[in-house]
Design an enzyme around this catalytic site. Structure first.
Site, PDB file in Angstrom:
ATOM      1  CB  THR A 128      -0.860   0.000   1.348  1.00  0.00           C
ATOM      2  OG1 THR A 128      -0.200   0.270   2.388  1.00  0.00           O
ATOM      3  CG2 THR A 128      -1.672  -1.356   1.405  1.00  0.00           C
ATOM      4  CG  ASP A 129      -0.244   5.140  -1.746  1.00  0.00           C
ATOM      5  OD1 ASP A 129       0.379   4.352  -2.547  1.00  0.00           O
ATOM      6  OD2 ASP A 129      -1.085   5.856  -1.930  1.00  0.00           O
ATOM      7  CB  CYS A 130       0.751   3.679   4.686  1.00  0.00           C
ATOM      8  SG  CYS A 130      -0.757   2.815   4.698  1.00  0.00           S
ATOM      9  CE1 TYR A 131       2.855  -0.349   8.204  1.00  0.00           C
ATOM     10  CE2 TYR A 131       0.269   0.055   7.477  1.00  0.00           C
ATOM     11  CZ  TYR A 131       1.375  -0.099   8.434  1.00  0.00           C
ATOM     12  OH  TYR A 131       1.020   0.215   9.696  1.00  0.00           O
TER      13      TYR A 131
END
Lengths: 501, 138
Positions: A128-131
């Site tokens: 994901t964008d954060c992970y």
């Protein structure tokens, strides 16, 4: 006499408390009487050490760099549940290794971690964008984890039914190896040392109360799953810090033919505050009864063969159908005793504080069976209803012709009345032809011991019979032993069309 | 004393053990036997004093005889003294001592392997005897 928990704690602090194990209590009460025992004894300690399948642990691994939201997680190839935030997981004790099957599982991972061994963590993510990270592999020791919290949904069964087997074949169950024809009885549980058997109304064992768990000072969370006090099978949910646990009181195990499980030492101290507690903790093995259940019946409601006490089970023999049958314990009484002794020591040393529950555990509940809205396939749904059979006195040649015509490999042999008396297969006929002897009629070559099924039987149970006996067809019989159908390996193909869409 | 007798069946299906019983008058207890179309192996138990006699006659009839070199072994560090092995052993090798500790009487064992299979802790195995029997057991 007014005895309070505060007073007991004070005596423990002053080193004046009398703490005894539940094994010592019956003799103390017999000698002193209930009133005097109440004055003298402050705490009774309990202990059990047995297979507790419903166990597991929560882990927090810490964040990687770049960070990953772990969606699929394996520890030494044993899958852990990763649907909890990004770096948390729950590992169940009975989860089997993806590569080593029965010989290694969640329980072994837990034992390895507690034993100081390194465990390989593997994780996958979609990113994901954060992970952003998608894969991760690393070796971890217990000390590298932020948290390793054991949380066992169902431990400390009040008692557990004993097991035997009325069928003519050996069964491998979670109750161990069960010999044919009631050849042995297996049981589990520490009897008079069991925590709940010493507090059957759960007056002192409840949420927040101290518990010894696998060598660590732990805690009772509350009622366990499948808690069924109304039928005498209360259970507890317990928790403890894995980092404080001791491999002497936690062991991974494999039950042959069943799978992986975890043996755990669990002990709970019970404050002796009134006469009811004195009576409850004076319980003896003679007072605790369980049913001997016939595991030969593959149904939820397995019949009870008889009621026995823990005293009988522990004697090494029980009487079953007029015969002395040897018993095997699956839990360790020696270890249970060790746990109760250790709890005693820990109470005296204030490692396990004696306290009252912050919330009482329900005493009315009764565990329900599963509500099934979709019935699985039964034999009648897929069996062949056209049955080609043969009589005992017919010639072998006739049998051969019938087999050819019917395009089948199995001919049930029936009496005039229609009762099933045997079965003949193409193999039996080939044998008779290849080695001609005295055999001339079907009776001479048929197998008399026929494994059968019934129309109402679940297909899964019938399939198990085919597998276990290494055969490919089962005559379907009614209550009069008349053949009303045949279930063959071919029929199972119909499952895919109709049931497994 | 326990002996392992192996014989070939290629020469025919001679009832070797029955023959030895008949010839020597010694009662032989067959504790375990595995016989297929080409060869057979049997674990027999006989009185110590008849050992030499029985061995000699078995050898004359073409069987080979040896003392079992293996014995059931318990890994004490792994055993938790549960007792799962007690009721499934055909020879009653396992019992509980007074302190609920598992007691193993290996001399009664016929090496059927059942307990090795089912021990939840994998604590039982078949190992070579620490001290091999002197003079082939008799």
């Amino acid at each position: 006499m007014d005895k309070t928990i505060a007073r007991i704690r004070e005596r423990i602090r002053d080193g004046n408390a009398t703490v005894v194990t539940a094994e010592e209590m019956p003799a103390i009460v017999a000698e002193l009487g209930e009133e005097q025992a109440l004055r003298e004894v402050d705490v009774v300690t309990t202990g059990t050490f047995g297979a507790m399948c419903s166990s597991g642990a929560f882990f927090n691994f810490g964040h990687a760099d770049p960070p990953i939201k772990m969606e699929k997680i394996w520890l030494n190839d044993v899958e852990a549940y990763g649907g909890l935030a990004s770096v948390d997981a729950y590992l169940g004790a009975t989860q089997k290794s993806a590569t080593r099957e029965e010989s290694y599982g969640g329980a072994h991972v837990i034992e390895d971690l507690i034993g100081g061994k390194s465990v390989e963590l593997r994780a996958l993510s979609t990113g994901t964008d954060c992970y952003p990270r998608r894969t991760l592999t690393t070796d971890l020791l217990l000390e590298n984890l932020n948290q390793a919290i054991m949380l066992n949904p169902r431990n400390g069964y009040q008692r557990y039914n004993a097991a035997s087997n009325s069928t003519d074949r050996t069964l491998y169950t979670y109750m161990g190896m069960l010999l044919p024809n009631g050849g042995n009885v297996t049981y589990s549980g520490s009897g008079l040392l069991n925590p709940i058997s010493n507090d059957p109304r759960l007056r002192w064992i409840g949420s927040g109360v101290s518990a010894f768990l696998a060598g660590a000072p732990g805690m009772v969370v509350g009622e366990g799953t499948q808690h069924s006090p109304a039928s005498g099978f209360s259970t507890l949910m317990v928790t403890g810090d894995m980092k404080a646990m001791n491999p002497d009181y936690l062991r991974a195990a494999t039950m042959k033919g069943y799978g992986v499980t975890l043996y755990i030492g669990l002990g709970i101290p019970i404050p002796v505050l009134d006469l009811e507690t004195v009576r409850a903790t004076a319980v003896r093995d003679e007072d605790i009864f369980v049913d001997v259940i016939d595991y030969g019946i593959p149904s939820r409601s397995r019949p009870s063969l008889k009621k026995v006490s823990y005293a009988e089970l522990k004697s090494g023999f029980v009487e079953l159908n007029g015969e002395e049958v040897r018993t095997s314990s699956l839990s360790s009484y020696r270890k249970a005793r060790e746990v109760a002794q250790l709890v005693k020591f820990w109470v005296e040393k204030e490692i396990l504080p004696v306290c009252l529950p912050t919330r009482r555990i329900d005493l009315q509940k009764s565990a329900m069976p599963l509500r099934e809205t979709v019935q699985g396939p039964r034999v009648l749904d897929i069996m062949d209803r056209v049955v080609i059979s043969i009589g005992e006195d017919e010639e072998i040649r006739t049998a051969a012709t019938k087999l050819l015509k019917g395009e089948t490999n199995h001919l049930p042999v029936v009496e005039e009345s229609g009762r099933l008396v045997g079965i003949v297969t193409t193999y039996d006929i080939s044998k008779a032809v290849a080695k001609p002897g005295k055999a001339s009629v079907v009776r001479d070559i048929m197998k008399k011991r026929v494994i059968t099924t019934t129309p109402e039987e679940a297909v899964d149970v019938a399939v198990r019979k085919l597998e276990k006996n290494n055969i490919s067809a089962l005559p379907v019989i009614d209550s009069e032993h008349h053949v009303i159908g045949m279930l063959t390996a071919n029929n199972l193909g119909r499952l895919f069309g109709r049931w497994l869409k | 004393v326990k002996l392992i007798v192996t014989f070939s069946r290629k020469a025919g299906r001679k009832p070797i053990i029955a023959q030895v019983v008949k010839d020597t008058g010694v009662l032989i207890n067959v504790e375990r036997a595995l016989i297929d179309s080409s060869e057979g192996e049997a674990l027999i138990d006989i009185p110590d004093e008849s050992c030499a006699l029985v061995k000699k006659r078995l050898a004359e009839l073409g069987a080979s005889v040896r003392v079992p070199e293996e014995v059931i072994t318990l890994d004490e560090s792994r055993c938790i003294d549960c007792g799962a092995c007690i009721s499934i052993c055909p020879q009653e090798v396992f019992t509980f001592g007074g302190d609920w500790k598992l007691v193993v009487r290996g001399e009664k064992c016929v090496l059927c392997g059942r307990c090795i299979d089912i021990c939840p802790q994998g604590a039982l195995s078949q190992k070579e005897k620490a001290e091999p029997n002197s003079s082939q057991g008799c």
